[in-house]
Enzyme design. Structure first.
Site, PDB file in Angstrom:
ATOM      1  N   GLN A 258       0.831  -1.216   0.000  1.00  0.00           N
ATOM      2  CA  GLN A 258       0.000   0.000   0.000  1.00  0.00           C
ATOM      3  C   GLN A 258       0.858   1.255   0.000  1.00  0.00           C
ATOM      4  O   GLN A 258       0.493   2.268  -0.579  1.00  0.00           O
ATOM      5  CB  GLN A 258      -0.967  -0.007   1.176  1.00  0.00           C
ATOM      6  CG  GLN A 258      -2.014  -1.097   1.052  1.00  0.00           C
ATOM      7  CD  GLN A 258      -2.654  -1.141  -0.335  1.00  0.00           C
ATOM      8  OE1 GLN A 258      -3.453  -0.298  -0.690  1.00  0.00           O
ATOM      9  NE2 GLN A 258      -2.285  -2.131  -1.145  1.00  0.00           N
ATOM     10  N   HIS A 261       1.553   3.054  -3.310  1.00  0.00           N
ATOM     11  CA  HIS A 261       0.565   3.849  -4.045  1.00  0.00           C
ATOM     12  C   HIS A 261       0.989   5.303  -4.163  1.00  0.00           C
ATOM     13  O   HIS A 261       0.871   5.905  -5.221  1.00  0.00           O
ATOM     14  CB  HIS A 261      -0.788   3.800  -3.338  1.00  0.00           C
ATOM     15  CG  HIS A 261      -1.597   2.608  -3.734  1.00  0.00           C
ATOM     16  ND1 HIS A 261      -2.077   2.446  -4.996  1.00  0.00           N
ATOM     17  CD2 HIS A 261      -1.994   1.519  -3.034  1.00  0.00           C
ATOM     18  CE1 HIS A 261      -2.753   1.305  -5.074  1.00  0.00           C
ATOM     19  NE2 HIS A 261      -2.704   0.718  -3.887  1.00  0.00           N
ATOM     20  N   GLU A 326      -8.783   1.855   6.179  1.00  0.00           N
ATOM     21  CA  GLU A 326      -9.387   1.453   4.906  1.00  0.00           C
ATOM     22  C   GLU A 326      -9.297  -0.078   4.760  1.00  0.00           C
ATOM     23  O   GLU A 326     -10.286  -0.746   4.515  1.00  0.00           O
ATOM     24  CB  GLU A 326      -8.635   2.136   3.757  1.00  0.00           C
ATOM     25  CG  GLU A 326      -9.183   1.781   2.402  1.00  0.00           C
ATOM     26  CD  GLU A 326      -8.272   2.211   1.254  1.00  0.00           C
ATOM     27  OE1 GLU A 326      -7.074   2.427   1.486  1.00  0.00           O
ATOM     28  OE2 GLU A 326      -8.774   2.296   0.122  1.00  0.00           O
ATOM     29  N   HIS A 327      -8.077  -0.601   4.914  1.00  0.00           N
ATOM     30  CA  HIS A 327      -7.875  -2.063   4.864  1.00  0.00           C
ATOM     31  C   HIS A 327      -7.352  -2.521   6.211  1.00  0.00           C
ATOM     32  O   HIS A 327      -6.357  -1.977   6.696  1.00  0.00           O
ATOM     33  CB  HIS A 327      -6.815  -2.452   3.835  1.00  0.00           C
ATOM     34  CG  HIS A 327      -7.090  -1.950   2.471  1.00  0.00           C
ATOM     35  ND1 HIS A 327      -6.457  -0.853   1.944  1.00  0.00           N
ATOM     36  CD2 HIS A 327      -7.941  -2.389   1.526  1.00  0.00           C
ATOM     37  CE1 HIS A 327      -6.897  -0.647   0.718  1.00  0.00           C
ATOM     38  NE2 HIS A 327      -7.810  -1.551   0.443  1.00  0.00           N
ATOM     39  N   ASP A 360      -7.546  -6.009  -3.723  1.00  0.00           N
ATOM     40  CA  ASP A 360      -7.361  -4.924  -4.698  1.00  0.00           C
ATOM     41  C   ASP A 360      -7.723  -5.376  -6.108  1.00  0.00           C
ATOM     42  O   ASP A 360      -8.223  -4.597  -6.911  1.00  0.00           O
ATOM     43  CB  ASP A 360      -5.896  -4.463  -4.711  1.00  0.00           C
ATOM     44  CG  ASP A 360      -5.606  -3.435  -3.636  1.00  0.00           C
ATOM     45  OD1 ASP A 360      -6.565  -2.978  -2.989  1.00  0.00           O
ATOM     46  OD2 ASP A 360      -4.420  -3.103  -3.452  1.00  0.00           O
ATOM     47  N   HIS A 419     -52.998  21.698   4.556  1.00  0.00           N
ATOM     48  CA  HIS A 419     -52.802  20.249   4.636  1.00  0.00           C
ATOM     49  C   HIS A 419     -54.089  19.593   5.141  1.00  0.00           C
ATOM     50  O   HIS A 419     -54.578  18.603   4.584  1.00  0.00           O
ATOM     51  CB  HIS A 419     -51.671  19.892   5.613  1.00  0.00           C
ATOM     52  CG  HIS A 419     -50.293  20.190   5.107  1.00  0.00           C
ATOM     53  ND1 HIS A 419     -49.900  21.441   4.735  1.00  0.00           N
ATOM     54  CD2 HIS A 419     -49.203  19.395   4.933  1.00  0.00           C
ATOM     55  CE1 HIS A 419     -48.642  21.413   4.359  1.00  0.00           C
ATOM     56  NE2 HIS A 419     -48.187  20.165   4.478  1.00  0.00           N
TER      57      HIS A 419
HETATM   58  N1  LIG Z   1      -9.041   4.231  -2.168  1.00  0.00           N
HETATM   59  C1  LIG Z   1      -8.937   3.604  -3.352  1.00  0.00           C
HETATM   60  O1  LIG Z   1      -9.724   2.753  -3.707  1.00  0.00           O
HETATM   61  C2  LIG Z   1      -7.808   3.966  -4.249  1.00  0.00           C
HETATM   62  C3  LIG Z   1      -7.595   3.285  -5.466  1.00  0.00           C
HETATM   63  C4  LIG Z   1      -6.573   3.705  -6.283  1.00  0.00           C
HETATM   64  C5  LIG Z   1      -5.787   4.794  -5.875  1.00  0.00           C
HETATM   65  N2  LIG Z   1      -6.025   5.379  -4.674  1.00  0.00           N
HETATM   66  C6  LIG Z   1      -5.293   6.540  -4.232  1.00  0.00           C
HETATM   67  O2  LIG Z   1      -5.587   7.562  -5.160  1.00  0.00           O
HETATM   68  C7  LIG Z   1      -4.484   8.425  -5.240  1.00  0.00           C
HETATM   69  C8  LIG Z   1      -4.144   8.610  -6.697  1.00  0.00           C
HETATM   70  O3  LIG Z   1      -3.375   9.752  -6.835  1.00  0.00           O
HETATM   71  P1  LIG Z   1      -2.580  10.072  -8.143  1.00  0.00           P
HETATM   72  O4  LIG Z   1      -1.862  11.350  -7.912  1.00  0.00           O
HETATM   73  O5  LIG Z   1      -1.799   8.874  -8.545  1.00  0.00           O
HETATM   74  O6  LIG Z   1      -3.678  10.241  -9.287  1.00  0.00           O
HETATM   75  P2  LIG Z   1      -4.914  11.259  -9.502  1.00  0.00           P
HETATM   76  O7  LIG Z   1      -5.399  10.998 -10.872  1.00  0.00           O
HETATM   77  O8  LIG Z   1      -5.899  11.128  -8.413  1.00  0.00           O
HETATM   78  O9  LIG Z   1      -4.295  12.690  -9.404  1.00  0.00           O
HETATM   79  C9  LIG Z   1      -3.493  13.188 -10.420  1.00  0.00           C
HETATM   80  C10 LIG Z   1      -4.118  14.470 -10.961  1.00  0.00           C
HETATM   81  O10 LIG Z   1      -4.077  15.473  -9.943  1.00  0.00           O
HETATM   82  C11 LIG Z   1      -3.907  16.733 -10.569  1.00  0.00           C
HETATM   83  N3  LIG Z   1      -2.771  17.456  -9.967  1.00  0.00           N
HETATM   84  C12 LIG Z   1      -1.502  17.004  -9.800  1.00  0.00           C
HETATM   85  N4  LIG Z   1      -0.758  17.983  -9.249  1.00  0.00           N
HETATM   86  C13 LIG Z   1      -1.554  19.079  -9.102  1.00  0.00           C
HETATM   87  C14 LIG Z   1      -1.371  20.397  -8.586  1.00  0.00           C
HETATM   88  N5  LIG Z   1      -0.188  20.791  -8.125  1.00  0.00           N
HETATM   89  N6  LIG Z   1      -2.414  21.228  -8.560  1.00  0.00           N
HETATM   90  C15 LIG Z   1      -3.641  20.826  -9.008  1.00  0.00           C
HETATM   91  N7  LIG Z   1      -3.867  19.595  -9.507  1.00  0.00           N
HETATM   92  C16 LIG Z   1      -2.836  18.734  -9.554  1.00  0.00           C
HETATM   93  C17 LIG Z   1      -3.615  16.513 -12.014  1.00  0.00           C
HETATM   94  O11 LIG Z   1      -4.724  16.857 -12.774  1.00  0.00           O
HETATM   95  C18 LIG Z   1      -3.365  15.025 -12.125  1.00  0.00           C
HETATM   96  O12 LIG Z   1      -3.885  14.526 -13.311  1.00  0.00           O
HETATM   97  C19 LIG Z   1      -3.343   7.793  -4.444  1.00  0.00           C
HETATM   98  O13 LIG Z   1      -3.249   8.471  -3.219  1.00  0.00           O
HETATM   99  C20 LIG Z   1      -3.793   6.362  -4.242  1.00  0.00           C
HETATM  100  O14 LIG Z   1      -3.356   5.842  -3.006  1.00  0.00           O
HETATM  101  C21 LIG Z   1      -7.032   5.021  -3.887  1.00  0.00           C
HETATM  102  N1  LIG Z   2      -5.279  -0.377  -2.709  1.00  0.00           N
HETATM  103  C1  LIG Z   2      -6.016   0.594  -3.481  1.00  0.00           C
HETATM  104  C2  LIG Z   2      -7.132   1.126  -2.626  1.00  0.00           C
HETATM  105  O1  LIG Z   2      -6.647   1.734  -1.512  1.00  0.00           O
HETATM  106  C3  LIG Z   2      -6.625   0.026  -4.718  1.00  0.00           C
HETATM  107  C4  LIG Z   2      -5.669  -0.470  -5.739  1.00  0.00           C
HETATM  108  C5  LIG Z   2      -5.759  -0.382  -7.089  1.00  0.00           C
HETATM  109  N2  LIG Z   2      -4.688  -1.013  -7.602  1.00  0.00           N
HETATM  110  C6  LIG Z   2      -3.964  -1.467  -6.656  1.00  0.00           C
HETATM  111  N3  LIG Z   2      -4.563  -1.138  -5.502  1.00  0.00           N
HETATM  112 ZN   LIG Z   3      -3.546  -1.202  -3.638  1.00  0.00          ZN
END
Ligand SMILES: NC(=O)c1ccc[n+]([C@@H]2O[C@H](COP(=O)([O-])OP(=O)(O)OC[C@H]3O[C@@H](n4cnc5c(N)ncnc54)[C@H](O)[C@@H]3O)[C@@H](O)[C@H]2O)c1
Ligand SMILES: N[C@H](CO)Cc1c[nH]c[nH+]1
Ligand SMILES: [Zn+2]
Length: 434
Positions: A258, A261, A326-327, A360, A419
């Site tokens: 995790q 990520h 979350e997990h 996941d 009413h």
């Molecule tokens: N909870 C879940 O089920 C789950 C699943 C997958 C991912 N996640 C989480 O989601 C998150 C994904 O984040 P990510 O960054 O990889 O992708 P994201 O697509 O959520 O964010 C990237 C976007 O943020 C914007 N951005 C980046 N920098 C910026 C700035 N300075 N100002 C304004 N906008 C800006 C841009 O448009 C970019 O495309 C991670 O924290 C991951 O742990 C959660």
């Molecule tokens: N662990 C993430 C949710 O917190 C989901 C994910 C997508 N791919 C891999 N992991």
């Molecule tokens: Zn994951």
């Protein structure tokens, strides 16, 4: 990875929460500026932000049918094992989600009275698929399939493009396997704003779902009310409760899964065994350099990684319920007994072989889960997020007349004589005709 005793951890948490509040004020200003711009200038603002944040020089936000079909055929032919894995995972997700589908009901408490609940799918849903630091075809499956199972008419995906203006072929393939209707190349707060208010090319959604970075989560919070949102699924979190019957290498590997990520992901190990805590710590240190995303993992573990030593199981359970992770992985030999005591967690993985990535990618339950303590009051994303309920009420003439005076009494107590009149007019009409 820091080892802390329970008491020390409790003191630290209060400080971190304060810091988070302060950081969000700054984030709000940026996010609101983006939302306003997209609301006012539509596609033009969306394209400008896509250029600024994703470094993609595109002229259209929409993925064309040809582009989509080409990606699908390419993955199917060139990566058959992956195509099969995605199809199998999709089937597991579909089966699980079918079971969460609620049916409406009707019942008759008395002859002449019929009450019920009618359940209707939402019409237009926007699914946010993160794409900044990693590519998430699994999130496409997890978030689109429940909407399709619910019967949503239009399911569109938004995801940030890569700097060459394309979307990962595997994401596009998963979108087709899951049954999405359209994909748009837009990410971050600008995507949330486009789905909330609509632009020339992105259709306005009734509800926006899906996880994302802090920009996405914060934007969802701001547009809530103008459009429905699901949960705030922010940076990933894992909490593993383990004892010395579990190989420390399993615990370390799961925590790091995790942490990879994002830098702001949180990984916590809880144990009641101080010597075991040190073994897990050593394993974490040993494994980090072996992983491809070591730089992100290192930062995540340094900032948000902790091994917490509790005095006894009851204290550990209380701590886990406070964190509401979350997990949650219950890995030790008393895992089965502990499940009943857990009140707050997005998903509970039971036993040393139920490693978090199983959930996941494959098992079937959703991986879009409440984060940041919101598992205290939120649930995993499911079919129920894509359906809404209407009450149904039918009273026959006789039954309404039976209860007319009772209803009029309450209406008059509220001073709402209009009413009361709506009921009385029927009663008097009946008295006159009999
Ligand atoms: N909870 C879940 O089920 C789950 C699943 C997958 C991912 N996640 C989480 O989601 C998150 C994904 O984040 P990510 O960054 O990889 O992708 P994201 O697509 O959520 O964010 C990237 C976007 O943020 C914007 N951005 C980046 N920098 C910026 C700035 N300075 N100002 C304004 N906008 C800006 C841009 O448009 C970019 O495309 C991670 O924290 C991951 O742990 C959660
Ligand atoms: N662990 C993430 C949710 O917190 C989901 C994910 C997508 N791919 C891999 N992991
Ligand atoms: Zn994951």
């Amino acid at each position: 990875m820091q080892i802390l005793r329970y008491e020390t951890y409790k003191q630290n948490v209060a400080k971190t929460e304060k810091a988070t509040q302060l950081m969000q004020q700054n984030l709000d200003e940026q996010v609101l500026e983006i939302i306003r711009a997209v609301q006012e200038r539509g596609d033009e603002a969306a394209l400008t932000y896509t250029q600024k944040f994703d470094k993609a020089d595109i002229t259209s936000l929409s993925v064309s049918e040809e582009e989509w079909d080409r990606a699908f055929d390419k993955v199917k032919q060139e990566q058959p094992a992956l195509f099969k894995a995605l199809t199998e995972a999709a089937e597991n997700i579909r089966q699980y989600q079918q079971r969460t589908k609620e049916e409406g009901f009707q019942f008759s408490p008395q002859p002449g009275i019929r009450l019920g609940q009618k359940i209707t799918p939402l019409e237009r849903v926007g699914v946010y698929v993160p794409g900044g630091k990693a590519s998430y075809p699994s999130t496409v499956l997890m978030d689109v399939i429940p909407a399709v199972v619910a019967g949503v008419e239009q399911v569109v995906i938004t995801t940030p493009p890569r700097s060459d203006g394309t979307i990962d072929s595997v994401v596009l393939t998963a979108a087709k396997i899951a049954g999405a209707d359209h994909v748009y190349k837009i990410g971050g707060a600008q995507a949330v704003a486009a789905l909330a208010y609509g632009t020339e090319s992105v259709p306005k959604a009734d509800k926006i779902v899906g996880p994302g970075s802090a920009f996405v989560a914060r934007a969802k919070k701001w547009v809530f009310g103008d459009v429905a949102i699901d949960i705030i699924a922010g940076p990933s979190e894992i909490c593993a409760f383990a004892d010395n019957t579990v190989p420390p290498s399993y615990v370390a590997a799961d925590l790091l899964s995790q942490a990879e990520h994002a830098e702001d992901a949180t990984s916590i190990c809880v144990t009641t065994d101080a010597a075991y805590a040190e073994e897990v710590q050593k394993e974490v240190e040993r494994q980090i350099p072996l992983l491809e995303r070591a730089v992100i993992i290192r930062e995540s573990i340094q900032t948000n990684g902790k091994i917490i030593i509790c005095d006894e199981e009851a204290q550990a359970i209380e701590l886990i319920n406070t964190i509401a992770p979350e997990h949650l992985q219950l890995m030790g030999e008393r895992a089965e007994e502990q499940v009943e005591k857990i009140k707050h967690a997005g998903a509970i993985f039971i036993g040393p072989y139920s490693s978090e990535p199983l959930g996941d990618y494959f098992a079937g339950p959703n991986h879009t889960l409440p984060t940041n303590g919101t598992a205290r009051f939120s649930s995993p994303l499911g079919v129920y997020d894509f359906m809404k309920k209407s009450s149904t009420i039918h009273y026959s003439k006789e039954r309404l007349l039976d209860y007319a005076d009772t209803i009029i009494t309450i209406a008059e107590a509220e001073g709402l004589t209009g009413h009361a009149n709506a009921i009385r007019i029927r009663k008097e009409n009946n008295d006159a005709s009999s």
